[in-house]
Design an enzyme around this catalytic site. Sequence first.
Site, PDB file in Angstrom:
ATOM      1  N   GLN A 131       0.665  -1.131  -0.182  1.00 11.25           N
ATOM      2  CA  GLN A 131       0.232   0.005   0.071  1.00 11.25           C
ATOM      3  C   GLN A 131       0.913   1.228  -0.163  1.00 11.25           C
ATOM      4  O   GLN A 131       0.468   2.181  -0.597  1.00 11.25           O
ATOM      5  CB  GLN A 131      -0.989   0.014   1.224  1.00 11.25           C
ATOM      6  CG  GLN A 131      -1.857   1.281   1.049  1.00 11.25           C
ATOM      7  CD  GLN A 131      -2.911   1.135   0.135  1.00 11.25           C
ATOM      8  OE1 GLN A 131      -3.087  -0.129  -0.299  1.00 11.25           O
ATOM      9  NE2 GLN A 131      -3.547   2.135  -0.367  1.00 11.25           N
ATOM     10  N   GLU A 218     -14.893   5.464  -7.481  1.00 16.14           N
ATOM     11  CA  GLU A 218     -14.386   4.204  -7.875  1.00 16.14           C
ATOM     12  C   GLU A 218     -15.366   3.026  -8.327  1.00 16.14           C
ATOM     13  O   GLU A 218     -15.705   2.262  -7.446  1.00 16.14           O
ATOM     14  CB  GLU A 218     -13.331   3.791  -6.781  1.00 16.14           C
ATOM     15  CG  GLU A 218     -12.022   4.589  -6.752  1.00 16.14           C
ATOM     16  CD  GLU A 218     -10.929   4.012  -5.872  1.00 16.14           C
ATOM     17  OE1 GLU A 218     -11.095   2.830  -5.294  1.00 16.14           O
ATOM     18  OE2 GLU A 218     -10.004   4.591  -5.511  1.00 16.14           O
TER      19      GLU A 218
END
Length: 248
Positions: A131, A218
């Site tokens: 990440q 998204e």
Amino acid sequence: MGKDTKKLNSGRRRRRRKNRRIRAIWTGLFVFLCVFLVAHVIHCYEGDSLDYDGDTDRDAVVETEDIPWNLILVNKWNPLPDDFDIEFTLLSNGQRVDSRIYPDLQSMFDDAREEDVFPVVREGFRTHEEQVEVFEDKVAAFMREGYRRRKAEEMAEQWVAIPGTSEHELGLAVDINADKERSSNEEVYNWLAENAWRYGFILRYPQGKEDITGIDYEPWHYRYVGKEVAKEIYEEGITLEEYVGKRY
């Protein structure tokens, strides 16, 4: 040289020494002020690091002790819990998901394929290190466009969760795109928007809810919450933040 001339020169020397002392004092104060300001700026910048701990809306922070595993809220205001444990299932393309969501995920994909829509999991679980890499890549992309790092980080946060606050680190979220040889992304996104809730998945970052989720729209990012909760969230048109906020 007369006495009056000597007195005059002596007075000039005293004034020059006095003026030098005054200039030295002001110079010292100026230097001190500059050092203080630089130190303050550095401190503020360092406080805006990847370990997100600033700009927190206290009303958005949710205690996780009484929340079941499928509803754990992870966002910029609620980092991953320290004691969260994951048992993985490895997908055929090498991605991993929490084993508890795999049966419903597989069922959703099987039914989509029966309707000639072919989704694939592009991203499942990510480690914290992965990440960080994703976030830094986004920051670097904005910096290449000419933005300073702090502004680039602020812009990146709208697209990529700060490490430690990403659902991908939770194992309950998947980014779903199309098998490009058999479907388009638009076909996959449309099918998911209409049907994912039936299998316990919600569109995690819907359009028009950016102020609530902290992330831009998204259409590929889905989060497992369970069939009952997903149905309620879908029918009410709310986010996970709003659902959890009402019940916990």
